[in-house]
Write an enzyme that holds these catalytic residues in place. Sequence first.
Site, PDB file in Angstrom:
ATOM      1  N   CYS A 110     -30.610 -46.678  22.817  1.00 46.23           N
ATOM      2  CA  CYS A 110     -29.262 -46.581  22.238  1.00 46.23           C
ATOM      3  C   CYS A 110     -28.455 -47.809  22.635  1.00 46.23           C
ATOM      4  O   CYS A 110     -28.498 -48.236  23.786  1.00 46.23           O
ATOM      5  CB  CYS A 110     -28.582 -45.313  22.761  1.00 46.23           C
ATOM      6  N   HIS A 153     -29.965 -39.121  15.420  1.00 46.39           N
ATOM      7  CA  HIS A 153     -29.454 -39.828  16.604  1.00 46.39           C
ATOM      8  C   HIS A 153     -28.008 -40.283  16.361  1.00 46.39           C
ATOM      9  O   HIS A 153     -27.149 -40.134  17.221  1.00 46.39           O
ATOM     10  CB  HIS A 153     -30.356 -41.045  16.900  1.00 46.39           C
ATOM     11  N   GLU A 154     -27.754 -40.809  15.143  1.00 38.57           N
ATOM     12  CA  GLU A 154     -26.394 -41.318  14.858  1.00 38.57           C
ATOM     13  C   GLU A 154     -25.396 -40.185  14.629  1.00 38.57           C
ATOM     14  O   GLU A 154     -24.245 -40.276  15.064  1.00 38.57           O
ATOM     15  CB  GLU A 154     -26.436 -42.259  13.641  1.00 38.57           C
ATOM     16  N   HIS A 157     -23.955 -38.902  17.775  1.00 35.50           N
ATOM     17  CA  HIS A 157     -22.828 -39.687  18.321  1.00 35.50           C
ATOM     18  C   HIS A 157     -21.497 -39.167  17.777  1.00 35.50           C
ATOM     19  O   HIS A 157     -20.480 -39.230  18.458  1.00 35.50           O
ATOM     20  CB  HIS A 157     -22.967 -41.176  17.966  1.00 35.50           C
TER      21      HIS A 157
END
Length: 183
Positions: A110, A153-154, A157
């Site tokens: 990351c 994954h994004e 966030h």
Amino acid sequence: MITMDDIVREGDPVLRENAEEVSLPPTDEDKHILGEMLQFIKNSQDEEIAEEYNLRAGVGIAAPQIGISKRMLAVHFTDFKDKEYSYGLFNPKIISHSVEKTYLPGGEGCLSVDREVPGIVPRYARITLRATTLEGDEVKLRLKGYAAIVVQHEIDHLNGIMFYDHINSENPQEIPDNATSAD
Ligand SMILES: CNC(=O)c1cccc(C)c1Nc1nc(N2CCN(c3ccccc3Cl)CC2)nc(N2CSC[C@H]2C(=O)NC)n1
Ligand code: NI
């Protein structure tokens, strides 16, 4: 242009916030920011530009990583089957997903984490996503494998989740029984 100086690192509270929905249609400012995020990812993969500006390579970035707590993300990559993905997305929402899980055998990295955190990060193997693109179209995307991993994954966030939150602390290399490797 966005450089590594603009990338917020772990420890900054913005990475643990729930990002705000972007009001649609997106303002010119929001479109500019998302366009810059997509350009950063492309730049990070260009040997010369990355060298010149000391950029760390990534295939995705979410607005909280540049200190903007808004539900916007950009991805740019080719998957294991040579399919190209290049998207700026507003308000991405996973509307359905598989029970099966998948993971990157090498673990995940990351841009906001300046250290190796080894371990298997289990993610849904297939997701169906609704979002509004940088161009303003509402899309429904069905993603699997690497593309599904990167987008999850994004999206994490946007929900204040870091990839290592998913790693089994007792046994980081443990592969969950319903998970197959993405490759
Ligand atoms: C700790 N071990 C590891 O990182 C790791 C280790 C081995 C294999 C994998 C597969 C790992 N994992 C991992 N590798 C990546 N890249 C591979 C290299 N690549 C890249 C590099 C150079 C030019 C162009 C490009 Cl394209 C950039 C992307 N990216 C992510 N993630 C997690 S999902 C979001 C995505 C992200 O953009 N992170 C910044 N994970
Ligand atoms: Ni990240």
